[in-house]
Structures are given as structure tokens and as C-alpha cells.
Design an enzyme around this catalytic site. Structure first.
Site, PDB file in Angstrom:
ATOM      1  N   ALA A  21     -44.446 -27.303  -3.648  1.00  0.00           N
ATOM      2  CA  ALA A  21     -44.649 -26.995  -3.003  1.00  0.00           C
ATOM      3  C   ALA A  21     -44.044 -26.250  -1.546  1.00  0.00           C
ATOM      4  CB  ALA A  21     -45.936 -27.405  -2.025  1.00  0.00           C
ATOM      5  N   LEU A  24     -34.949  -8.883  -5.412  1.00  0.00           N
ATOM      6  CA  LEU A  24     -34.312  -7.455  -5.779  1.00  0.00           C
ATOM      7  C   LEU A  24     -35.533  -7.221  -6.865  1.00  0.00           C
ATOM      8  CD1 LEU A  24     -32.473  -6.121  -6.456  1.00  0.00           C
ATOM      9  CD2 LEU A  24     -30.915  -6.972  -7.867  1.00  0.00           C
ATOM     10  N   TYR A  43     -32.285 -23.035   4.642  1.00  0.00           N
ATOM     11  CA  TYR A  43     -33.291 -23.349   3.637  1.00  0.00           C
ATOM     12  C   TYR A  43     -32.601 -24.864   2.350  1.00  0.00           C
ATOM     13  CZ  TYR A  43     -35.108 -22.295  -1.220  1.00  0.00           C
ATOM     14  OH  TYR A  43     -35.525 -22.302  -2.267  1.00  0.00           O
ATOM     15  N   ILE A  87     -29.148  -1.563  -1.006  1.00  0.00           N
ATOM     16  CA  ILE A  87     -28.262  -2.452  -1.921  1.00  0.00           C
ATOM     17  C   ILE A  87     -27.196  -3.764  -1.183  1.00  0.00           C
ATOM     18  CG2 ILE A  87     -26.599  -2.732  -3.859  1.00  0.00           C
ATOM     19  CD1 ILE A  87     -28.815  -1.250  -4.605  1.00  0.00           C
ATOM     20  N   LYS A  95     -33.840 -28.373   1.487  1.00  0.00           N
ATOM     21  CA  LYS A  95     -33.648 -28.796  -0.754  1.00  0.00           C
ATOM     22  C   LYS A  95     -32.893 -29.810  -0.468  1.00  0.00           C
ATOM     23  CE  LYS A  95     -36.485 -26.032  -1.871  1.00  0.00           C
ATOM     24  NZ  LYS A  95     -38.333 -26.493  -2.553  1.00  0.00           N
ATOM     25  N   SER A 155     -32.869 -26.184  -5.375  1.00  0.00           N
ATOM     26  CA  SER A 155     -32.761 -24.723  -5.354  1.00  0.00           C
ATOM     27  C   SER A 155     -30.498 -24.674  -5.383  1.00  0.00           C
ATOM     28  CB  SER A 155     -32.372 -23.704  -4.285  1.00  0.00           C
ATOM     29  OG  SER A 155     -32.275 -22.800  -3.845  1.00  0.00           O
TER      30      SER A 155
HETATM   31  N1  UFG Z   1     -30.441  -7.551  -2.807  1.00  0.00           N
HETATM   32  C1  UFG Z   1     -30.492  -6.406  -2.147  1.00  0.00           C
HETATM   33  N2  UFG Z   1     -31.519  -5.823  -1.755  1.00  0.00           N
HETATM   34  C2  UFG Z   1     -33.078  -6.026  -1.928  1.00  0.00           C
HETATM   35  C3  UFG Z   1     -33.029  -7.550  -2.644  1.00  0.00           C
HETATM   36  C4  UFG Z   1     -32.229  -7.714  -2.808  1.00  0.00           C
HETATM   37  O1  UFG Z   1     -29.252  -5.667  -2.123  1.00  0.00           O
HETATM   38  O2  UFG Z   1     -33.852  -5.481  -1.852  1.00  0.00           O
HETATM   39  C5  UFG Z   1     -29.381  -8.764  -3.326  1.00  0.00           C
HETATM   40  C6  UFG Z   1     -29.355  -9.537  -2.490  1.00  0.00           C
HETATM   41  O3  UFG Z   1     -28.211  -9.101  -1.850  1.00  0.00           O
HETATM   42  C7  UFG Z   1     -28.519 -10.181  -3.811  1.00  0.00           C
HETATM   43  C8  UFG Z   1     -29.604 -10.207  -4.504  1.00  0.00           C
HETATM   44  O4  UFG Z   1     -30.167  -8.939  -4.791  1.00  0.00           O
HETATM   45  O5  UFG Z   1     -27.459  -9.988  -3.600  1.00  0.00           O
HETATM   46  C9  UFG Z   1     -30.453 -11.063  -5.688  1.00  0.00           C
HETATM   47  O6  UFG Z   1     -31.326 -11.056  -4.514  1.00  0.00           O
HETATM   48  P1  UFG Z   1     -32.774 -11.818  -4.418  1.00  0.00           P
HETATM   49  O7  UFG Z   1     -33.437 -11.822  -2.661  1.00  0.00           O
HETATM   50  O8  UFG Z   1     -33.491 -12.085  -5.487  1.00  0.00           O
HETATM   51  O9  UFG Z   1     -32.484 -14.055  -4.443  1.00  0.00           O
HETATM   52  P2  UFG Z   1     -31.559 -13.818  -3.639  1.00  0.00           P
HETATM   53  O10 UFG Z   1     -30.237 -14.531  -4.561  1.00  0.00           O
HETATM   54  O11 UFG Z   1     -30.998 -14.121  -2.378  1.00  0.00           O
HETATM   55  O12 UFG Z   1     -31.873 -15.860  -3.365  1.00  0.00           O
HETATM   56  C10 UFG Z   1     -32.386 -16.645  -5.075  1.00  0.00           C
HETATM   57  C11 UFG Z   1     -33.637 -17.506  -4.641  1.00  0.00           C
HETATM   58  C12 UFG Z   1     -34.084 -18.171  -3.606  1.00  0.00           C
HETATM   59  C13 UFG Z   1     -32.212 -19.496  -3.240  1.00  0.00           C
HETATM   60  C14 UFG Z   1     -31.273 -18.578  -3.528  1.00  0.00           C
HETATM   61  C15 UFG Z   1     -29.725 -19.001  -3.508  1.00  0.00           C
HETATM   62  O13 UFG Z   1     -34.517 -17.118  -4.562  1.00  0.00           O
HETATM   63  O14 UFG Z   1     -34.174 -19.095  -3.067  1.00  0.00           O
HETATM   64  O15 UFG Z   1     -31.075 -17.730  -4.628  1.00  0.00           O
HETATM   65  O16 UFG Z   1     -28.616 -18.069  -2.552  1.00  0.00           O
HETATM   66  F1  UFG Z   1     -32.062 -19.948  -2.142  1.00  0.00           F
END
Ligand code: UFG
Length: 334
Positions: free
Chosen positions: A75, A191, A142, A208, A146, A118
Site C-alpha cells: 500500500a 507508458l 516518492y 513522448i 521509499k 522502487s
Molecule cells: N512516457 C512518455 N509518455 C507517457 C508516459 C510515459 O513518454 O505518456 C515515458 C516516460 O517519460 C518514461 C517512460 O515513458 O521515460 C516510462 O514512463 P512510466 O510513467 O511508464 O514509468 P516511470 O519510468 O516514470 O515510472 C516507473 C514506476 C515508478 C518508479 C519509476 C522510477 O512506475 O513507480 O519507474 O523512476 F518510481
């Protein structure tokens, strides 16, 4: 053997863990306030207690009433961007409520905790792939919350003997291969589900976020790991703690291979047969250029080995879930 309490067990990753624990023959109690989770995501064999893990009275009742030997603590609030805008929410949910749980567990004589941590604890890593030896240097609240809870676990272990494993997830993705449970967030920021959602529901193209990073195609690189492999790692960590093979530690969980945002878009196009609509956008604050895990420690000490390592297969399971559940669990208005 005692029951396992899974906080956040109605959530995306939690619901996959609950399934695996039930398959192992464990008694499972889910404690979830359903703010992000879904009643329908909790497998039939588990007992759902609706509430907050920071509610000391409720927690006391759960721990006193059942023979809880282990806690899987999932959680939490988990969005980097939101944590920068509203750190109070993150310190409250991830630290204050986590500490209430940890102390309740200590007083009830719970043997140990498997904690959902994380890659965000590393911030912008100095070396790649990232090993657990790299210092924690979070760049957002965040990640700070953690690592704060991880450190509390370390001190509790030393003083009170509470065992723990902190599992540092990289990018969780995919859905259960049965098609029965998957990812359904009220506000989807990730993403892969965004790309699949854009194909299914239309609407605005997916941004992007940045094409000027120091990577081959200029977009960020991430290590996508299947949610069933993350779930399996919890079962392995619990077994290792229970048998005494480990009594404390942090473990990276990834696939060991990075894919750029552009490569993910191309993979989604290949798997679904349609090109997802995308648009150029500025960098998203707090995004490191490259995050790729070394999971060697988890492999060696927990026996962790991803069973669905190919990005195509990860995306295919997610695609099945989203296609078959265009409204997710159908329990909230979009
Ligand atoms: N991205 C885009 N467009 C979007 C969404 C994401 O280009 O609409 C890119 C982000 O910039 C990133 C990649 O896709 O480069 C992945 O993004 P996500 O949001 O899917 O995941 P994150 O890497 O941001 O997040 C994950 C976990 C978090 C953790 C983080 C560590 O979900 O809990 O990795 O940095 F904190």
C-alpha cells in the site's frame, strides 16, 4: 505457517501477488482502502479487509485476530510527478502509515516484511546497470519516502529482529496471462497502458516526453518487467526469509535490458497491428534518462529468474487485458 497480510493487495501488482500466494497454499488477508485498488481484483480465496494500513485500531484487530506471520507491504502512493506536487501525501501514505504498520507488526510479533520499493531510490544512477551497491540518491519525494521506509526496516531489524526484504521494482508492466487481472489506474500515467488505451479508446495522442536525452534515439530507456515475475519474486523472498536463507536485504527486480520510449511504441505497434498515435512533448520533470537493473543479487540469493522476459510478450499480455476489459474493472467512472 501463519497467514500473510498483503497491504495494497487489491492494486495492480498486489493482486498478482495475492494470486501467487494463494497458489502456494497460503492464507491471505488483503488490507486495502480501495482508493486505488479494486474489490474485483482480489482473488476469491483471500479475505479482504477494507481500510487503511495506518489505522492502528483496525491493524491491531487484523493482527490480533489472525495468525499473521508475514506482511507484504504494497500500500503506497507511487507517482513521481504527483509526489513533487504533493509531498505531504507521500510522507503520510508511504512513511507515516508505513511506520504505523511496521510498529504494529513489531508489537504483534510478525516475523517479517516484504516491502515494495522502487528504482526511484537511485535517482540518476552513476553506473549502469544499477546494482544495489549504488548509493540511494532519490530525486523526488516518492523515492525519498521509499528509501526512508527501507532504512526504518534496517533499524527495526537490528533492534527488534523483524526480518525484511526490500524489493526495488523497475518498470512493472503486463497483465496476468489468464486475462483475469491487470492494470486499471484512475489516472493512467504509465507508458504501455497509455499507448494501448489510445488504440482502444482513441482520444488525444500519447505525448513522448523528451527526444533530446543522451540515448540512441533521444528518448528515455527503461527496464520493463512482467508483473507476474514481480509477484513471483515476492513468493521467493518470503520463502528465503522463512527458511532463514536471508534475513534482510534490498533486491533489484528488472529484466536487465532497456528499451527506449520509441522502441516501446514500435513494440506496441507490432503486437497490436496498429500504430499508436503519439506526439512530441517536452521532458517530464524527474525522469532519469536511463534506468536498467542488474538483478544479479535477486537471481543469486532469491532464485529470481523472469519467466516472461520479452517485451513483445509483456505487451501482448497487457494488450489482452485492455482489449478484454476496455473499462478496466468497471467500478469507477472514467
Ligand atoms: N512516457 C512518455 N509518455 C507517457 C508516459 C510515459 O513518454 O505518456 C515515458 C516516460 O517519460 C518514461 C517512460 O515513458 O521515460 C516510462 O514512463 P512510466 O510513467 O511508464 O514509468 P516511470 O519510468 O516514470 O515510472 C516507473 C514506476 C515508478 C518508479 C519509476 C522510477 O512506475 O513507480 O519507474 O523512476 F518510481
Amino acid at each position: 505457517m501463519g497467514a500473510v497480510l498483503v497491504t495494497g493487495g487489491a492494486g495492480y501488482i498486489g493482486s498478482h501477488i495475492v494470486r501467487r500466494l494463494l497458489e502456494e497454499g497460503r492464507d491471505v488477508i488483503v488490507l486495502d482502502d480501495l482508493s486505488e485498488g479494486h474489490r474485483a481484483a482480489v482473488a476469491d480465496g483471500a479475505t479482504l479487509v477494507e481500510g487503511d494500513c495506518g489505522d492502528e485500531r483496525l491493524l491491531g484487530e487484523v493482527l490480533a485476530g489472525e495468525r499473521v506471520s508475514w506482511i507484504v507491504h504494497m500500500a503506497a502512493s507511487s507517482l513521481v510527478g504527483e509526489s513533487i506536487e504533493d509531498p505531504a501525501k507521500y510522507y503520510d501514505n508511504n512513511v507515516a502509515k508505513g511506520l504505523a504498520l511496521l510498529d504494529g507488526a513489531r508489537r504483534a510479533g510478525v516475523a517479517g516484511i516484504v516491502f515494495s520499493s522502487s528504482a526511484a531510490v537511485y535517482g540518476d544512477p552513476a553506473d549502469l546497470p544499477i546494482t544495489e551497491e549504488q548509493p540511494a540518491a532519490p530525486t523526488n519525494p516518492y523515492g525519498e519516502t521509499k528509501i526512508a521506509f527501507e532504512r526504518a526496516l534496517g533499524w527495526y531489524r537490528r533492534a527488534y529482529g523483524t526480518r525484511y526484504a526490500s524489493l526495488r521494482y523497475f518498470n512493472a508492466a503486463g497483465a496476468h496471462p489468464s486475462g483475469g487481472i491487470g492494470e486499471d489506474h484512475a489516472r493512467e500515467t504509465h507508458l504501455i497502458p497509455r499507448l494501448l488505451g489510445a488504440l482502444l479508446r482513441g482520444g488525444a495522442p500519447v505525448p513522448i516526453f523528451g527526444e533530446d536525452y543522451p540515448t540512441a534515439d533521444g528518448t528515455c530507456i527503461r527496464d520493463y518487467v512482467h508483473v507476474v515475475d514481480l509477484a513471483e519474486a515476492h513468493v521467493l523472498a518470503l520463502a528465503a526469509l522463512e527458511s532463514g536463507r536471508i534475513d534482510a536485504g534490498a533486491f533489484n527486480l528488472g529484466n536487465g535490458e532497456g528499451f527506449s520510449v520509441r522502441e516501446v511504441v514500435d513494440t506496441v505497434a507490432r503486437v497490436t497491428g496498429s500504430q499508436p498515435p503519439t506526439t512530441r512533448a517536452p521532458r517530464r520533470p524527474g525522469d532519469p534518462a536511463i534506468l536498467v537493473a542488474s538483478s544479479a543479487r535477486a537471481a543469486k540469493r532469491l532464485g529470481y529468474r523472469p519467466s516472461i522476459p520479452r517485451l513483445e510478450d509483456i505487451v501482448a499480455t497487457a494488450w489482452r487485458w485492455h482489449r478484454e476489459h476496455p473499462e478496466g474493472y468497471g467500478d469507477r467512472a472514467r
